[in-house]
Design an enzyme around this catalytic site. Sequence first.
Site: not given
Length: 497
Positions: A170, A265, A299, A452
């Site tokens: 991604n 992660e 995420c 993020r």
Amino acid sequence: MAGTDVFTEIVDGEQVYKYYADGEWKKSASGKSVSIVNPTTRQTQYKVQACTQEEVNKVMEAAKTAQKLWARTPLWKRAEHLHKAAAILKEHRAPIAVCLVKEIAKPAKDAVTEVVRSGDLVSYTAEEGVRILGEGKLLVSDSFPGNERSKYCLSSKVPLGVVLAIPPFNYPVNLAVSKIAPALIAGNSLVLKPPTQGAVAALHMIQCFHLAGFPKGLISCVTGKGSEIGDFLTMHPGVNCISFTGGDTGIAISKKAGMIPLQMELGGKDACIVLEDADLDLVASNIVKGGYSYSGQRCTAVKVVLVMESVVDAVVEKVKSKMAKLSVGSPEDDCDITPVVSESSANFIEGLVMDAKEKGATFCQEYRREGNLIWPLLLDHVRPDMRIAWEEPFGPVLPVIRISSVEEGIHHCNASNFGLQGCVFTRDINKAILISDAMETGTVQINSAPARGPDHFPFQGLKDSGIGSQGITNSINMMTKIKSTVINLPSPSYTMG
């Protein structure tokens, strides 16, 4: 298109992209390639080399040799190389963005943003590295009971060796440079294994580092099937550190990697808790932005909304109203909702939707799918016995769970095996802090969707969401180790004594 000429050497005459090793673009001795399917057309868009284990061995040997010389390169000069790479990367953002559009169906505008953000991250890392790696620590022995001042301990950060970087599909450029730049400024060498979807964008990015003049062998990029070189890479004795972003594969890697530092992660089920006193317009905007940006394939996307009963109907109506304005279509047209990355991903998402339907969830929109393109969907009256309440869809489908107390929302959040991020919406900062402290996640956003970044902020997950912490400073520190030198004096010495 401006800048495409500098990328001619990375692809062969048969339109198969080469891998990068020892400062050169090479064709694999395997004679095989791996196809990359365009999520929008569902046709093969690119092909990359299927590297062999022997080629991986050669890459590791070259990386080990190059690292020894790079570690002796002055810190300012390492930073100079990174600044140059950052400038080249931003200069050639357009052709790299085209790859992102075609490989992972990222909306055109977001694709350009990712490349520019990546260049900024590399430059910031260079500056931060010069600051934090340029400092050491002096300890004196008489601060510990029973000792005179007869020992001086000088400690500093030194490189680990060879860093293996594995980014996800991604953000194949941004989450690659977030590993590459800290590794290089710290004096390590770097081996990149890009995701299959996103590999060509990553190869273009690596060419920018090549053009910046880094020493041969210091940076490598190997492509191929995970079944053939995946475990071979992660278990390779030449690897001194692994930085991985992805899914369940990371758990398997952590069990096999051995005694080396890991930075991982591995996804999340980010909960959004909405209190009765929240600004509902702000809530709705953030749910739509947080849940549906890049079709939910992040995420840090909002993955479950937990709303107090007294305001849930109003929240659902406001979210539905904003969802109706989302454009659905191709990434070339810069639509808000674009095809998910693969047919298998679309099938998985559909499985979660059908499970919720069978168990009585309320569909706020009609479920609609064409190929890999899934229209945004909000599911109300979701219960804990539905898969969508716990599993990460990685798509434009968002469940709403009605709660009767804040404690119920916190309980659902903490019952998840994930713990990446979460968010809470309330006008009461005291409540927000208490809820934040109670949520078992790496980060809690107050009155904003999970995110993020900015890239220098700490970014970490608890439980199955990861190991260690990212963010520029944390990544630099993680990719170094402490080296101490102790000076033993023949007799105690006290300053000004």
